[in-house]
Design a protein around this motif. Sequence first.
Motif, PDB file in Angstrom:
ATOM      1  N   TRP A 166       0.862  -1.175  -0.003  1.00  0.00           N
ATOM      2  CA  TRP A 166      -0.015  -0.112  -0.015  1.00  0.00           C
ATOM      3  C   TRP A 166       0.489   1.233  -0.022  1.00  0.00           C
ATOM      4  N   TYR A 167       2.181   1.236  -0.207  1.00  0.00           N
ATOM      5  CA  TYR A 167       2.969   2.333  -0.276  1.00  0.00           C
ATOM      6  C   TYR A 167       3.107   2.846  -1.543  1.00  0.00           C
ATOM      7  N   PHE A 168       2.356   3.876  -1.897  1.00  0.00           N
ATOM      8  CA  PHE A 168       2.458   4.379  -3.288  1.00  0.00           C
ATOM      9  C   PHE A 168       3.057   5.766  -3.423  1.00  0.00           C
ATOM     10  N   PRO A 169       3.850   5.902  -4.602  1.00  0.00           N
ATOM     11  CA  PRO A 169       4.027   5.066  -5.606  1.00  0.00           C
ATOM     12  C   PRO A 169       5.069   4.418  -5.755  1.00  0.00           C
ATOM     13  N   SER A 170       6.147   4.290  -4.697  1.00  0.00           N
ATOM     14  CA  SER A 170       7.288   3.860  -4.672  1.00  0.00           C
ATOM     15  C   SER A 170       6.753   2.073  -4.496  1.00  0.00           C
ATOM     16  N   GLN A 171       7.594   1.199  -4.507  1.00  0.00           N
ATOM     17  CA  GLN A 171       7.034  -0.254  -4.417  1.00  0.00           C
ATOM     18  C   GLN A 171       8.333  -1.265  -3.945  1.00  0.00           C
ATOM     19  N   PHE A 172       8.074  -2.034  -3.273  1.00  0.00           N
ATOM     20  CA  PHE A 172       8.923  -3.143  -2.865  1.00  0.00           C
ATOM     21  C   PHE A 172       9.318  -3.968  -3.977  1.00  0.00           C
TER      22      PHE A 172
END
Length: 240
Positions: A166-172
């Motif tokens: 749910w961490y937008f816009p960066s991503q795992f």
Amino acid sequence: MKVLVIAAHPDDEVLGMGGTIKKYTKNKHQVKIVIMATGIFARRSQNYKNSTTYAFDKKTTKTMEDKLADLRRDSKKSAKIMGVNDIEFMDFPDNEMDTVSNLEVTKKIESVIEHFQPTIVFTHSQYDVNVDHRVLYNATITATRPTSSCSIEKVISFEVPSSTEWYFPSQFSPNMFVNIDKELETKIKALMAYKNEIRDFPHPRSTEAISVIAKRWGTVSGFPAAEAFCLVRQINNDVL
């Protein structure tokens, strides 16, 4: 090999890498789990559900303390299912670790590392909506900085379903995958030990979702089921 798992809250360790933990213990490696924050007080309620209230009275605080003891019993039960007997609990504020200095958190992690002397350290991804997860990533990177006396060969981050995605816009963005086809059932059983943390599908913290996520990473890596990780740092004495 000694493997240190640094998790923010009870159940993060299972959600992030329960299958991999079981794989380590099956292969006779020594695993230690450290739970840094209480993992319950941020809900501000007595029924394990989130409340919009911030403050609570003394009666509610006492009830929450009893529930915390129950949650930690669940943690120990879950750890045993994964084959881990070494689990340690810290008392950092739940979902408020950003109110604590990075130095204090780092020093706690350094103390654990000094006594345990791990070869591999796992912790949260920095790309995560939960502030405690991000704080732990930053503190772990500091605590594991390479020195001549450091025993740590690898630092690896994991995702936590219901938080990392749910961490937008960066991503795992994983670059390591572990086959957990034979360990997926154990992972789900270990998660179910957290009797008050399970949610109904399609919530990411449901048993069905855990299976779906494992199979999804399996499609990426060529396994029937997998857990995904990001290799943050690797130190080699020998050639690659």
